[in-house]
Motif scaffolding. Sequence first.
Motif, short mmCIF file in Angstrom:
data_model
loop_
_atom_site.label_atom_id
_atom_site.label_comp_id
_atom_site.label_asym_id
_atom_site.label_seq_id
_atom_site.Cartn_x
_atom_site.Cartn_y
_atom_site.Cartn_z
N GLY A 81 43.34 8.43 -15.98
CA GLY A 81 42.13 7.63 -15.87
C GLY A 81 42.38 6.21 -15.44
N GLN A 82 43.53 5.67 -15.81
CA GLN A 82 43.85 4.29 -15.41
C GLN A 82 44.00 4.17 -13.90
N TYR A 83 44.45 5.24 -13.26
CA TYR A 83 44.60 5.22 -11.80
C TYR A 83 43.29 5.60 -11.11
N ILE A 84 42.58 6.57 -11.68
CA ILE A 84 41.32 7.00 -11.08
C ILE A 84 40.32 5.85 -11.05
N ALA A 85 40.30 5.06 -12.15
CA ALA A 85 39.33 3.95 -12.23
C ALA A 85 39.60 2.88 -11.19
N LYS A 86 40.81 2.83 -10.65
CA LYS A 86 41.17 1.80 -9.67
C LYS A 86 41.06 2.28 -8.23
N LEU A 87 40.71 3.54 -8.04
CA LEU A 87 40.61 4.05 -6.67
C LEU A 87 39.53 3.30 -5.89
N PRO A 88 39.83 2.94 -4.65
CA PRO A 88 38.84 2.20 -3.85
C PRO A 88 37.59 3.02 -3.54
N ARG A 89 37.78 4.33 -3.34
CA ARG A 89 36.64 5.21 -3.08
C ARG A 89 36.28 5.93 -4.37
N ARG A 90 35.24 5.50 -4.99
CA ARG A 90 34.86 6.05 -6.28
C ARG A 90 33.79 7.12 -6.12
N LEU A 91 33.62 7.89 -7.19
CA LEU A 91 32.60 8.93 -7.19
C LEU A 91 31.22 8.28 -7.20
N PRO A 92 30.19 9.00 -6.74
CA PRO A 92 28.83 8.47 -6.83
C PRO A 92 28.51 8.05 -8.27
N TRP A 93 27.68 7.02 -8.42
CA TRP A 93 27.44 6.42 -9.73
C TRP A 93 26.90 7.41 -10.75
N TYR A 94 26.19 8.43 -10.29
CA TYR A 94 25.51 9.33 -11.23
C TYR A 94 26.42 10.43 -11.79
N ILE A 95 27.61 10.60 -11.24
CA ILE A 95 28.48 11.69 -11.68
C ILE A 95 28.90 11.52 -13.14
N LEU A 96 29.38 10.33 -13.49
CA LEU A 96 29.85 10.11 -14.85
C LEU A 96 28.71 10.19 -15.87
N PRO A 97 27.54 9.58 -15.62
CA PRO A 97 26.44 9.74 -16.57
C PRO A 97 26.01 11.19 -16.76
N LEU A 98 25.99 11.98 -15.68
CA LEU A 98 25.63 13.38 -15.81
C LEU A 98 26.67 14.15 -16.61
N ALA A 99 27.95 13.87 -16.34
CA ALA A 99 29.01 14.52 -17.09
C ALA A 99 28.97 14.11 -18.55
N ASP A 100 28.66 12.84 -18.81
CA ASP A 100 28.54 12.36 -20.19
C ASP A 100 27.39 13.04 -20.89
N ALA A 101 26.26 13.22 -20.20
CA ALA A 101 25.10 13.90 -20.79
C ALA A 101 25.44 15.35 -21.12
N PHE A 102 26.20 16.00 -20.25
CA PHE A 102 26.62 17.38 -20.52
C PHE A 102 27.55 17.43 -21.72
N GLY A 103 28.52 16.50 -21.77
CA GLY A 103 29.43 16.45 -22.91
C GLY A 103 28.69 16.17 -24.21
N LEU A 104 27.70 15.29 -24.14
CA LEU A 104 26.90 14.98 -25.32
C LEU A 104 26.17 16.22 -25.81
N ALA A 105 25.62 17.00 -24.89
CA ALA A 105 24.91 18.23 -25.26
C ALA A 105 25.86 19.23 -25.93
N ILE A 106 27.04 19.37 -25.35
CA ILE A 106 28.03 20.30 -25.93
C ILE A 106 28.44 19.86 -27.32
N PHE A 107 28.80 18.59 -27.47
CA PHE A 107 29.24 18.07 -28.76
C PHE A 107 28.16 18.22 -29.82
N THR A 108 26.91 17.97 -29.44
CA THR A 108 25.81 18.04 -30.40
C THR A 108 25.65 19.45 -30.95
N ILE A 109 25.64 20.43 -30.07
CA ILE A 109 25.44 21.81 -30.52
C ILE A 109 26.64 22.32 -31.29
#
Length: 209
Positions: A81-109
């Motif tokens: 993650g330390q290297y991924i966060a520094k990459l000049p070409r990053r993922l679209p802004w919505y990818i991490l929030p969507l992944a976080d929402a999915f993880g939140l749903a899994i953890f909750t259930i």
Amino acid sequence: MQPLIESVFYWSDLFGTAVFAFSGVLVAGRLRMDGFGVIVLAAVTAIGGGTIRDLIIGANTVFWTADSLYLWVILATAMLGQYIAKLPRRLPWYILPLADAFGLAIFTIIGTEKALNHGTSGMVAVVMGVITGVAGGMIRDVLAREVPMVLQREIYATACILGGVLYTLSLELGITPLLATLFGMLGTFVLRVAAIRWHLSLPAFSLNR
């Protein structure tokens, strides 16, 4: 069929662990922490909630002590993650929030289900689902000397509550565990994504005049 479902949820849980760990990496990077600090924030974010849950419900073992793959996922995420966060070409802004929402749903259930399996009431199980989903992030924010996001106006814990309630009510109504799980996860995921998309928030309590 049941082993397949359990396998899907297990790997989804590991995916959620990686996503939550990466959010810890980002906070550590913003605060210019060293490598150890990165690992600590990644770990508490990813497994802090589940650890607290297992201690409260009196589980025989805390989940990650019985399966060290969780720790390896956290360590790998902290390192890469330390290297991924520094990459000049990053993922679209919505990818991490969507992944976080999915993880939140899994953890909750997962948290709600585990509490029910240990004989708690439905209300307690919902609370355990919320703790599983949000407590790790709260610990991360406290270590970062910030007011935890979940204690502000962000619709985060509220999404966990909705998912936990949908899951427990579905089981009470005799709906199959698989459908109950899908309803609960969908409730958490949809509410969280809606809050992100339309900037929904809870009303703030203020004593300022």
